[in-house]
Scaffold this active site. Structure first.
Site, mmCIF file in Angstrom:
data_model
loop_
_atom_site.group_PDB
_atom_site.id
_atom_site.type_symbol
_atom_site.label_atom_id
_atom_site.label_comp_id
_atom_site.label_asym_id
_atom_site.label_seq_id
_atom_site.Cartn_x
_atom_site.Cartn_y
_atom_site.Cartn_z
ATOM 1 N N GLY A 7 -4.449 3.772 -12.311
ATOM 2 C CA GLY A 7 -5.218 2.781 -13.059
ATOM 3 C C GLY A 7 -6.627 2.706 -12.521
ATOM 4 O O GLY A 7 -6.972 3.355 -11.529
ATOM 5 N N LYS A 13 -2.953 -1.950 -9.872
ATOM 6 C CA LYS A 13 -2.066 -0.818 -9.585
ATOM 7 C C LYS A 13 -1.415 -0.930 -8.202
ATOM 8 O O LYS A 13 -0.233 -0.636 -8.066
ATOM 9 C CB LYS A 13 -2.791 0.521 -9.750
ATOM 10 N N THR A 37 -4.524 5.667 3.313
ATOM 11 C CA THR A 37 -5.504 6.750 3.465
ATOM 12 C C THR A 37 -6.916 6.229 3.712
ATOM 13 O O THR A 37 -7.809 7.015 4.000
ATOM 14 C CB THR A 37 -5.530 7.637 2.210
ATOM 15 N N HIS A 52 -5.214 -6.076 1.230
ATOM 16 C CA HIS A 52 -3.954 -5.340 1.072
ATOM 17 C C HIS A 52 -2.965 -5.737 2.164
ATOM 18 O O HIS A 52 -1.781 -5.932 1.886
ATOM 19 C CB HIS A 52 -4.212 -3.833 1.109
ATOM 20 N N ARG A 55 -1.153 -9.111 1.662
ATOM 21 C CA ARG A 55 -0.093 -9.145 0.636
ATOM 22 C C ARG A 55 1.249 -8.662 1.170
ATOM 23 O O ARG A 55 2.290 -8.985 0.612
ATOM 24 C CB ARG A 55 -0.481 -8.256 -0.549
ATOM 25 N N GLU A 64 -1.243 5.218 9.082
ATOM 26 C CA GLU A 64 -2.593 5.497 8.601
ATOM 27 C C GLU A 64 -2.886 6.989 8.759
ATOM 28 O O GLU A 64 -2.749 7.527 9.860
ATOM 29 C CB GLU A 64 -3.619 4.674 9.376
ATOM 30 N N ASP A 86 -1.215 4.846 -0.597
ATOM 31 C CA ASP A 86 -2.337 4.157 -1.243
ATOM 32 C C ASP A 86 -3.617 4.517 -0.485
ATOM 33 O O ASP A 86 -3.776 4.123 0.653
ATOM 34 C CB ASP A 86 -2.091 2.653 -1.216
#
Length: 175
Positions: A7, A13, A37, A52, A55, A64, A86
């Protein structure tokens, strides 16, 4: 099972992908691994990453990896985990900004191969960047081209693909 969630920026997304991964984890009993990433180059990116992180609850483990996704995914294969990656366009950005961008095509192929042999569930987040105008700058056009080819390659090997627009998921593949 490989599920691509694609998206635009701020389309919802990542939230959708996190929800999918959480549901998979609950139904299978697998642990949750967030494979990030992103690299932090400025305060604004730090704020995005912090959002992020806020959440996610304690059920998530964080790995990572800004460049070597194929080898990282191979390491996570068969670990009884739902892996959420992600995001693919940040991975591409890392390669474009590196001194070794010439290696990206072989890294992309290695990643696609790692996906096809991955033992477990993997949810992949990527940006759809090809819906706008063709950018004027060479670097921007290269990014859009490589992102499009990367997304096509991932979609081809994915069991499912979902487009998220304004927070609303639309099944593209695998209903």
């Amino acid at each position: 099972m490989i599920h691509l969630v694609i998206g635009g920026a701020r389309s919802g997304k990542s939230v959708h992908a996190e929800t999918l991964a959480g549901e998979l984890s609950q139904s299978t009993g697998e642990k949750l691994i967030y494979l990030a990433t992103a690299t932090i180059y400025d305060d604004e990116m730090q704020q995005r990453i912090d959002l992020h992180k806020q959440r996610r609850d304690q059920d998530w483990s964080l790995v990572e990896e800004p460049l070597q996704l194929a080898s990282c995914l191979q390491t996570l294969s068969g670990t009884n985990a739902v892996v959420l990656i992600d995001c693919m366009t940040l991975w591409l950005s890392n390669w474009i900004c590196s001194e070794n961008f010439a290696e990206f095509e072989s890294q992309r192929q290695a990643f696609i191969t790692a996906l096809t042999t991955f033992e477990g569930d993997c949810v992949i987040v990527s940006n759809e960047v090809g819906s706008g105008i063709v950018p004027m700058g060479e670097l921007s056009r290269s990014f859009v081209d490589h992102a499009g080819w990367l997304n096509q390659a991932i979609a081809k090997v994915s069991d499912k693909a979902t487009l998220v627009v304004a927070g609303l998921p639309l099944a593209l593949k695998g209903g």
